[in-house]
Design an enzyme around this catalytic site. Structure first.
Site, mmCIF file in Angstrom:
data_model
loop_
_atom_site.group_PDB
_atom_site.id
_atom_site.type_symbol
_atom_site.label_atom_id
_atom_site.label_comp_id
_atom_site.label_asym_id
_atom_site.label_seq_id
_atom_site.Cartn_x
_atom_site.Cartn_y
_atom_site.Cartn_z
ATOM 1 N N ASP A 7 0.879 -1.173 0.000
ATOM 2 C CA ASP A 7 0.000 0.000 0.000
ATOM 3 C C ASP A 7 0.910 1.215 0.000
ATOM 4 O O ASP A 7 2.123 1.108 0.220
ATOM 5 C CB ASP A 7 -0.902 -0.026 1.237
ATOM 6 C CG ASP A 7 -1.924 1.112 1.279
ATOM 7 O OD1 ASP A 7 -2.215 1.688 0.215
ATOM 8 O OD2 ASP A 7 -2.421 1.431 2.365
ATOM 9 N N SER A 8 0.310 2.375 -0.208
ATOM 10 C CA SER A 8 1.098 3.599 -0.094
ATOM 11 C C SER A 8 1.575 3.795 1.339
ATOM 12 O O SER A 8 2.698 4.249 1.581
ATOM 13 C CB SER A 8 0.259 4.805 -0.534
ATOM 14 O OG SER A 8 -0.937 4.877 0.236
ATOM 15 N N GLY A 40 -3.746 9.133 -4.393
ATOM 16 C CA GLY A 40 -4.989 9.494 -5.062
ATOM 17 C C GLY A 40 -4.870 10.624 -6.074
ATOM 18 O O GLY A 40 -5.372 10.507 -7.204
ATOM 19 N N CYS A 70 -4.677 -1.648 -1.476
ATOM 20 C CA CYS A 70 -4.878 -0.223 -1.746
ATOM 21 C C CYS A 70 -5.864 -0.108 -2.898
ATOM 22 O O CYS A 70 -5.646 -0.699 -3.965
ATOM 23 C CB CYS A 70 -3.550 0.434 -2.115
ATOM 24 S SG CYS A 70 -3.688 2.161 -2.661
ATOM 25 N N ASN A 71 -6.941 0.631 -2.691
ATOM 26 C CA ASN A 71 -7.932 0.778 -3.749
ATOM 27 C C ASN A 71 -7.378 1.535 -4.951
ATOM 28 O O ASN A 71 -7.603 1.151 -6.104
ATOM 29 C CB ASN A 71 -9.175 1.478 -3.202
ATOM 30 C CG ASN A 71 -9.898 0.643 -2.170
ATOM 31 O OD1 ASN A 71 -9.574 0.699 -0.989
ATOM 32 N ND2 ASN A 71 -10.860 -0.149 -2.603
ATOM 33 N N THR A 72 -6.648 2.620 -4.707
ATOM 34 C CA THR A 72 -6.104 3.419 -5.802
ATOM 35 C C THR A 72 -5.131 2.604 -6.641
ATOM 36 O O THR A 72 -5.176 2.621 -7.882
ATOM 37 C CB THR A 72 -5.407 4.673 -5.248
ATOM 38 O OG1 THR A 72 -6.368 5.484 -4.558
ATOM 39 C CG2 THR A 72 -4.786 5.492 -6.369
ATOM 40 N N CYS A 177 -11.809 2.874 0.925
ATOM 41 C CA CYS A 177 -10.361 3.118 0.979
ATOM 42 C C CYS A 177 -9.840 2.292 2.145
ATOM 43 O O CYS A 177 -10.446 2.291 3.225
ATOM 44 C CB CYS A 177 -10.066 4.598 1.181
ATOM 45 S SG CYS A 177 -8.327 4.986 1.548
ATOM 46 N N THR A 178 -8.740 1.580 1.946
ATOM 47 C CA THR A 178 -8.264 0.687 2.998
ATOM 48 C C THR A 178 -7.903 1.438 4.275
ATOM 49 O O THR A 178 -8.027 0.885 5.373
ATOM 50 C CB THR A 178 -7.058 -0.128 2.507
ATOM 51 O OG1 THR A 178 -6.047 0.748 1.994
ATOM 52 C CG2 THR A 178 -7.477 -1.096 1.408
ATOM 53 N N HIS A 179 -7.480 2.687 4.165
ATOM 54 C CA HIS A 179 -7.186 3.463 5.371
ATOM 55 C C HIS A 179 -8.427 3.624 6.250
ATOM 56 O O HIS A 179 -8.324 3.663 7.482
ATOM 57 C CB HIS A 179 -6.648 4.850 4.997
ATOM 58 C CG HIS A 179 -5.194 4.882 4.649
ATOM 59 N ND1 HIS A 179 -4.710 4.444 3.435
ATOM 60 C CD2 HIS A 179 -4.113 5.319 5.348
ATOM 61 C CE1 HIS A 179 -3.393 4.608 3.406
ATOM 62 N NE2 HIS A 179 -3.004 5.132 4.550
#
Length: 265
Positions: A7-8, A40, A70-72, A177-179
């Protein structure tokens, strides 16, 4: 067994904690690059470049599967990551849990980053999995960054702003969003009072457990939550082995993983 997640930033913690719950005997590799956040607003090419760097760093540790948590990155870079790493390394992307949220009918709200909200990608998921269901797309500017840096005041402000845009009769909220899964309790606390005292509890839908279950299926494994907790933890930040980010320890998911690592040392 070794499962890698990328992920980011710390958005991967929810899926990593789910992986440990389902397979406490699995070694985990967490690959992120918080210095490049947020992804994003970046161009698709930039997202692909940063996501590939995280994926390559994780792949160097020879995992059995790689979860793009991560969705993005799943929207823009999943195809590129798969083209480079599969079939030797199964790559599993993250999709917002629109299908299960819509299965019980609406209304449904989808909380997502401003870049994802209203995007052709998300509209396509709504069309495919929520046809005939009342769906409201709710942009959440600043929420992912606030979660990343554990900025409590900014989290509360962003959650309150998104809750104000959420319909008062909503039945389910998709955490797109995973966050956001790291602050699910705060989302619940902000949305529930808007529904009235007689309203049933709003259901929250994240992707963490489902994406881990899919990863296990891809490698021919099954959940074994009672397995001996022998799994280790490797954290990569910008491709280098590192300690987990301090902000991660403000969340239960991060603390649980550190406890796993401490128990093995």
């Amino acid at each position: 067994m070794k499962i890698a997640l990328m992920d980011s930033g710390i958005g991967l913690l929810a899926a990593a904690a789910a992986a440990h719950r389902l397979r406490p005997d699995a070694d985990l590799v967490l690959s992120a690059n918080p210095d490049s956040m947020p992804w994003g607003p970046r161009t698709p090419d930039d997202v692909i470049a940063h996501a590939l760097a995280c994926a390559r760093a994780a792949a160097a540790h020879r995992p059995d599967a790689l979860i793009v948590a991560c969705n993005t990155a799943s929207v823009h870079a999943l195809a590129a990551i798969r083209a480079e790493l599969e079939p030797e390394l199964p790559v599993i992307g993250t999709v917002p849990a629109i299908k299960p949220a819509a299965a019980g009918g609406g209304p449904v709200a989808i909380w997502a980053t401003p870049a994802t909200t209203g995007s052709p990608y998300q509209r396509g998921l709504i069309r495919d999995f929520a046809a005939g269901v009342e769906v409201t797309e709710v942009p959440c500017p600043g929420l992912a960054d606030a979660v990343q840096w554990a900025d409590t005041e900014a989290i509360d402000a962003a959650v309150a702003a998104a809750a104000a845009l959420t319909p008062g009769d909503v039945r389910a909220v998709v955490l797109g969003c995973t966050h956001y899964e790291l602050v699910a309790e705060r989302v619940q606390a902000a949305v529930q009072p808007l529904l009235g005292p007689a309203a049933p509890q709003v259901a929250l839908y994240g992707s963490a457990s489902a994406v881990v279950a899919q990863a296990l299926r891809r490698i021919g494994a099954v959940p074994a939550p009672d397995a001996e907790p022998t799994g280790g933890l490797t954290v990569l930040l910008g491709g280098r082995e590192s300690a987990m980010e301090p902000a991660a320890l403000t969340y239960a998911e991060g603390r649980s993983l550190i406890e796993v690592s401490a128990a093995r040392s």
